[in-house]
Scaffold this motif. Structure first.
Motif, PDB file in Angstrom:
ATOM      1  N   PRO A   1       0.843  -1.201   0.000  1.00  0.00           N
ATOM      2  CA  PRO A   1       0.000   0.000   0.000  1.00  0.00           C
ATOM      3  C   PRO A   1       0.877   1.250   0.000  1.00  0.00           C
ATOM      4  N   PRO A   2       0.413   2.334  -0.604  1.00  0.00           N
ATOM      5  CA  PRO A   2       1.220   3.557  -0.632  1.00  0.00           C
ATOM      6  C   PRO A   2       1.574   4.032   0.780  1.00  0.00           C
ATOM      7  N   SER A   3       2.828   4.346   0.981  1.00  0.00           N
ATOM      8  CA  SER A   3       3.303   4.858   2.267  1.00  0.00           C
ATOM      9  C   SER A   3       4.704   5.418   2.056  1.00  0.00           C
ATOM     10  N   PRO A   4       5.179   6.279   2.972  1.00  0.00           N
ATOM     11  CA  PRO A   4       6.569   6.758   2.863  1.00  0.00           C
ATOM     12  C   PRO A   4       7.575   5.614   2.859  1.00  0.00           C
ATOM     13  N   ALA A   5       7.332   4.578   3.683  1.00  0.00           N
ATOM     14  CA  ALA A   5       8.261   3.446   3.724  1.00  0.00           C
ATOM     15  C   ALA A   5       8.321   2.745   2.377  1.00  0.00           C
ATOM     16  N   ALA A   6       7.165   2.512   1.763  1.00  0.00           N
ATOM     17  CA  ALA A   6       7.126   1.850   0.456  1.00  0.00           C
ATOM     18  C   ALA A   6       7.847   2.685  -0.597  1.00  0.00           C
ATOM     19  N   GLU A   7       7.705   4.000  -0.534  1.00  0.00           N
ATOM     20  CA  GLU A   7       8.385   4.869  -1.496  1.00  0.00           C
ATOM     21  C   GLU A   7       9.902   4.781  -1.340  1.00  0.00           C
ATOM     22  N   HIS A   8      10.376   4.774  -0.093  1.00  0.00           N
ATOM     23  CA  HIS A   8      11.820   4.659   0.132  1.00  0.00           C
ATOM     24  C   HIS A   8      12.351   3.324  -0.398  1.00  0.00           C
ATOM     25  N   LEU A   9      11.633   2.237  -0.147  1.00  0.00           N
ATOM     26  CA  LEU A   9      12.093   0.928  -0.622  1.00  0.00           C
ATOM     27  C   LEU A   9      12.072   0.855  -2.146  1.00  0.00           C
ATOM     28  N   ALA A  10      11.082   1.485  -2.764  1.00  0.00           N
ATOM     29  CA  ALA A  10      11.037   1.520  -4.228  1.00  0.00           C
ATOM     30  C   ALA A  10      12.238   2.280  -4.777  1.00  0.00           C
ATOM     31  N   ASP A  11      12.618   3.384  -4.124  1.00  0.00           N
ATOM     32  CA  ASP A  11      13.810   4.130  -4.553  1.00  0.00           C
ATOM     33  C   ASP A  11      15.051   3.254  -4.456  1.00  0.00           C
ATOM     34  N   PHE A  12      15.141   2.459  -3.387  1.00  0.00           N
ATOM     35  CA  PHE A  12      16.303   1.594  -3.240  1.00  0.00           C
ATOM     36  C   PHE A  12      16.342   0.520  -4.310  1.00  0.00           C
ATOM     37  N   THR A  13      15.231  -0.162  -4.544  1.00  0.00           N
ATOM     38  CA  THR A  13      15.248  -1.276  -5.490  1.00  0.00           C
ATOM     39  C   THR A  13      15.466  -0.813  -6.926  1.00  0.00           C
ATOM     40  N   THR A  14      15.134   0.446  -7.226  1.00  0.00           N
ATOM     41  CA  THR A  14      15.458   0.975  -8.551  1.00  0.00           C
ATOM     42  C   THR A  14      16.954   0.891  -8.795  1.00  0.00           C
ATOM     43  N   TRP A  15      17.738   1.239  -7.770  1.00  0.00           N
ATOM     44  CA  TRP A  15      19.198   1.131  -7.868  1.00  0.00           C
ATOM     45  C   TRP A  15      19.641  -0.319  -7.746  1.00  0.00           C
ATOM     46  N   PHE A  16      19.099  -1.026  -6.787  1.00  0.00           N
ATOM     47  CA  PHE A  16      19.519  -2.384  -6.470  1.00  0.00           C
ATOM     48  C   PHE A  16      19.358  -3.319  -7.668  1.00  0.00           C
ATOM     49  N   ALA A  17      18.266  -3.176  -8.397  1.00  0.00           N
ATOM     50  CA  ALA A  17      17.988  -4.067  -9.519  1.00  0.00           C
ATOM     51  C   ALA A  17      18.876  -3.801 -10.718  1.00  0.00           C
ATOM     52  N   ASP A  18      19.507  -2.620 -10.748  1.00  0.00           N
ATOM     53  CA  ASP A  18      20.255  -2.217 -11.925  1.00  0.00           C
ATOM     54  C   ASP A  18      21.759  -2.441 -11.800  1.00  0.00           C
ATOM     55  N   GLN A  19      22.213  -2.937 -10.644  1.00  0.00           N
ATOM     56  CA  GLN A  19      23.644  -3.087 -10.403  1.00  0.00           C
ATOM     57  C   GLN A  19      24.140  -4.487 -10.738  1.00  0.00           C
ATOM     58  N   GLU A  20      25.397  -4.562 -11.142  1.00  0.00           N
ATOM     59  CA  GLU A  20      26.035  -5.867 -11.321  1.00  0.00           C
ATOM     60  C   GLU A  20      26.258  -6.495  -9.945  1.00  0.00           C
ATOM     61  N   PRO A  21      26.112  -7.809  -9.834  1.00  0.00           N
ATOM     62  CA  PRO A  21      26.274  -8.458  -8.523  1.00  0.00           C
ATOM     63  C   PRO A  21      27.585  -8.118  -7.819  1.00  0.00           C
ATOM     64  N   GLU A  22      28.682  -8.087  -8.566  1.00  0.00           N
ATOM     65  CA  GLU A  22      29.966  -7.775  -7.945  1.00  0.00           C
ATOM     66  C   GLU A  22      29.994  -6.358  -7.399  1.00  0.00           C
ATOM     67  N   ALA A  23      29.361  -5.434  -8.102  1.00  0.00           N
ATOM     68  CA  ALA A  23      29.304  -4.055  -7.630  1.00  0.00           C
ATOM     69  C   ALA A  23      28.473  -3.950  -6.355  1.00  0.00           C
ATOM     70  N   LEU A  24      27.398  -4.718  -6.283  1.00  0.00           N
ATOM     71  CA  LEU A  24      26.584  -4.727  -5.071  1.00  0.00           C
ATOM     72  C   LEU A  24      27.390  -5.218  -3.878  1.00  0.00           C
ATOM     73  N   GLU A  25      28.142  -6.281  -4.083  1.00  0.00           N
ATOM     74  CA  GLU A  25      28.932  -6.845  -2.994  1.00  0.00           C
ATOM     75  C   GLU A  25      29.986  -5.849  -2.521  1.00  0.00           C
ATOM     76  N   ARG A  26      30.674  -5.199  -3.456  1.00  0.00           N
ATOM     77  CA  ARG A  26      31.702  -4.226  -3.080  1.00  0.00           C
ATOM     78  C   ARG A  26      31.093  -3.070  -2.296  1.00  0.00           C
ATOM     79  N   HIS A  27      29.961  -2.584  -2.766  1.00  0.00           N
ATOM     80  CA  HIS A  27      29.339  -1.447  -2.100  1.00  0.00           C
ATOM     81  C   HIS A  27      28.882  -1.830  -0.694  1.00  0.00           C
ATOM     82  N   TYR A  28      28.328  -3.011  -0.542  1.00  0.00           N
ATOM     83  CA  TYR A  28      27.863  -3.467   0.769  1.00  0.00           C
ATOM     84  C   TYR A  28      29.024  -3.542   1.755  1.00  0.00           C
ATOM     85  N   VAL A  29      30.124  -4.149   1.344  1.00  0.00           N
ATOM     86  CA  VAL A  29      31.292  -4.275   2.216  1.00  0.00           C
ATOM     87  C   VAL A  29      31.815  -2.897   2.596  1.00  0.00           C
ATOM     88  N   GLU A  30      31.882  -1.992   1.624  1.00  0.00           N
ATOM     89  CA  GLU A  30      32.381  -0.648   1.913  1.00  0.00           C
ATOM     90  C   GLU A  30      31.490   0.071   2.922  1.00  0.00           C
TER      91      GLU A  30
END
Length: 265
Positions: free
Chosen positions: A67-96
């Motif tokens: 359902p629409p909410s500020p929390a849902a909007e924030h998670l949608a913003d994150f997954t827009t980036w998350f879905a577009d990254q190469e797996p290795e780049a995700l791992e490097r960013h997480y560790v950093e």
């Protein structure tokens, strides 16, 4: 929250404060949505290994059904980036972000107690809370690791289940502050989580500002019975080395609404 008049009896003042900070009674639909939000935050803050990276489309679809909410909007913003990254780049960013930066570690008791004896006791108390609720994390992670705390909140509900999140609100604010300063997309996940908690008090804001300026308390001690940092060594003053994680514990799941806890690495 503004200070209550001293003319109000202490018992009433205490109960009013508790009512203000206690989550409102939820409808079944709201409770289900909140549980899913907490579980999604838990999953998105875990180490993005191959299994989690392979679930990105499912995670994105699950967020789109919220359902629409500020929390849902924030998670949608994150997954827009998350879905577009190469797996290795995700791992490097997480560790950093979470392994190499002292002020954005995901181990919550560190922000409240630092490297002191009190932290070991806080870990024991948190683990006892889990066991009292009939939940055993099986040693896959320390009990204060944020994805673990979020999974417990999703399983146990807004009252006692979310109590550790409310207790460590200042640490969560500091993590969000550090991720925002680093311009990390993970700031959106912390922002989503913070919208589910009571608003910060002036005391919270002052404490976070002090943490930003000075860092948590420090003391050259171990965290027995949870062990020391590395091969029998204590963390040196003014530094943070994330505790050694046990091998991941995985529970198969078909979608994010199924309880699944896995170690970050």
């Amino acid at each position: 929250m503004s200070p209550l008049p001293t003319t109000i009896p202490a018992l009433i003042r205490t109960r009013v404060r508790a009512a203000v900070r206690r989550p409102a009674r939820l409808t079944p639909e709201e409770a289900e949505s909140r549980t899913l939000l907490l579980r999604l935050c838990s999953l998105l803050l875990q180490y993005p290994d191959a299994e989690l990276a392979a679930c990105r489309a499912v995670l994105t679809a699950s967020i789109e059904t919220l359902p629409p909410s500020p929390a849902a909007e924030h998670l949608a913003d994150f997954t827009t980036w998350f879905a577009d990254q190469e797996p290795e780049a995700l791992e490097r960013h997480y560790v950093e972000m979470f392994d190499l930066r002292r002020k954005s570690s995901l181990y919550l008791t560190y922000y409240l107690h630092g490297d002191t004896r009190r932290r070991g006791m806080a870990l024991l108390t948190l683990n006892q809370r889990y066991k009292a609720a009939g939940w055993d994390i099986d040693g896959g992670e320390l009990p204060d690791h944020l994805p673990v705390v979020l999974e417990f909140a999703a399983l146990a509900g807004p009252g006692g289940g979310e109590a550790p999140l409310r207790q460590h609100r200042r640490g969560l604010e500091l993590i969000h502050h550090a991720l925002a300063d680093a311009d990390s997309p993970y700031r959106h996940v912390l922002a989503a989580l913070l919208t589910l908690l009571p608003p910060p008090t002036e005391a919270d804001r002052a404490a976070v500002a002090q943490l930003v300026a000075e860092g948590p308390p420090n003391e050259e001690v171990g965290l027995d019975p949870y062990g020391t940092y590395g091969e029998g060594e204590f963390a040196p003053p003014s530094t943070f080395v994330p505790p050694m994680a046990a091998p991941p514990t995985r529970v198969p799941a078909t979608n994010p609404t199924t309880s699944r806890m896995e170690g970050t690495r």
